[in-house]
Design an enzyme around this catalytic site. Structure first.
Site, PDB file in Angstrom:
ATOM      1  N   ASP A   1      43.560  37.427  39.243  1.00 24.29           N
ATOM      2  CA  ASP A   1      42.740  37.426  40.338  1.00 24.29           C
ATOM      3  C   ASP A   1      41.427  36.125  40.204  1.00 24.29           C
ATOM      4  OD1 ASP A   1      41.443  39.296  42.123  1.00 24.29           O
ATOM      5  OD2 ASP A   1      39.664  38.826  40.977  1.00 24.29           O
TER       6      ASP A   1
ATOM      7  N   ASP B   1      38.964  42.892  37.833  1.00 20.17           N
ATOM      8  CA  ASP B   1      39.946  43.245  38.549  1.00 20.17           C
ATOM      9  C   ASP B   1      41.404  42.774  38.279  1.00 20.17           C
ATOM     10  OD1 ASP B   1      37.992  44.165  40.401  1.00 20.17           O
ATOM     11  OD2 ASP B   1      38.113  42.313  41.610  1.00 20.17           O
TER      12      ASP B   1
ATOM     13  N   HIS C   1      35.114  42.929  41.819  1.00 18.55           N
ATOM     14  CA  HIS C   1      34.870  41.757  42.440  1.00 18.55           C
ATOM     15  C   HIS C   1      34.340  40.863  41.184  1.00 18.55           C
ATOM     16  CE1 HIS C   1      35.561  43.935  45.820  1.00 18.55           C
ATOM     17  NE2 HIS C   1      34.283  44.395  45.922  1.00 18.55           N
TER      18      HIS C   1
ATOM     19  N   GLU D   1      37.970  34.734  42.319  1.00 20.94           N
ATOM     20  CA  GLU D   1      36.723  35.148  43.205  1.00 20.94           C
ATOM     21  C   GLU D   1      36.545  33.807  43.585  1.00 20.94           C
ATOM     22  OE1 GLU D   1      35.426  38.007  43.715  1.00 20.94           O
ATOM     23  OE2 GLU D   1      36.900  38.870  42.529  1.00 20.94           O
TER      24      GLU D   1
END
EC number: 3.1.13.-
Length: 217
Positions: free
Chosen positions: A23, A187, A182, A25
């Site tokens: 994941d 996540d 988030h 960001e």
């Protein structure tokens, strides 16, 4: 090892691919112009019963690359108020990717798999940012397949009728804390748990191992 036991290996289950949950960001939606700010990867392992489990976790906050665009709305969404703050303990894209790839290669080799494959929720997004960072860092030896992925948004839509990560996890009977969402670390861990649950449920329902062809026996 019997034919049945051979089928219950990571290598056999995913056609030689080594699944790694990822994941990211970011500071926007454009992988070419917007900053990669956080990345996490979780490797997976298979036990003697053929059930899939999270294995190792590696996580980094990442410094924006030179000239990177920072969308205000994206920063508000992921809670990264100051991407340049020294309190983040961020490293460069190259440092983060090299360490992640070192772990992946080691565990991929131990599993006797030929290549890593990314598992992610809305995987095209995460893969696009990782691929763009690879290009910026001029990394030659990248373990991931350049375009093939396992997308848990699609898989959870099939398995649970939900495509949003939080809703899919809750429908699958998992805990999900929206206050932690988030964060790439949280996540990724939840995506790994979701993917393992879907794979293991399919096995429990009789979908795997496949009936072996007589020639393979």
């Amino acid at each position: 090892m019997t034919v049945e036991n051979t089928a219950l290996t990571l290598k056999k289950r995913f056609r030689g691919y080594f699944p790694v949950v990822v994941d990211v960001e970011t500071a926007g939606f454009n992988a070419q112009t917007d900053a990669l700010l956080e990345i996490c990867a979780v490797t997976l392992s298979m036990d003697e019963n053929g059930d899939l489990h999270p294995a190792s976790t590696i996580h980094f906050h990442v410094e924006p690359f030179d000239g990177a665009n920072l969308e205000k709305e994206a920063l508000e969404f992921n809670g990264i108020r100051d991407p340049f703050s020294p309190l983040r303990g961020a490293v460069t894209e190259q440092e983060a990717l090299k360490e992640i790839y070192k772990l992946i290669r080691r565990e991929q080799k131990a599993a006797d798999c030929s290549r890593a494959i990314m598992v992610a929720h809305n995987a095209a997004f995460d893969l696009s940012f990782v691929n763009a960072a690879n290009e910026r860092c001029k990394l030659k030896r990248v373990p991931f397949h350049p375009f093939a992925t396992f997308d848990t948004a699609t898989l959870s839509g099939l398995a649970y009728g939900q495509t949003v990560l939080a809703k899919a996890c809750k429908t699958a009977g998992m805990e999900f804390d929206n206050r932690e969402a988030h964060s790439a670390l949280y996540d990724t861990e939840k995506t790994a748990e979701l993917f393992c649950g879907i794979v293991n449920k399919w096995k429990a329902l009789g979908g795997w191992p496949l009936i072996e062809d007589e020639n393979e026996k």
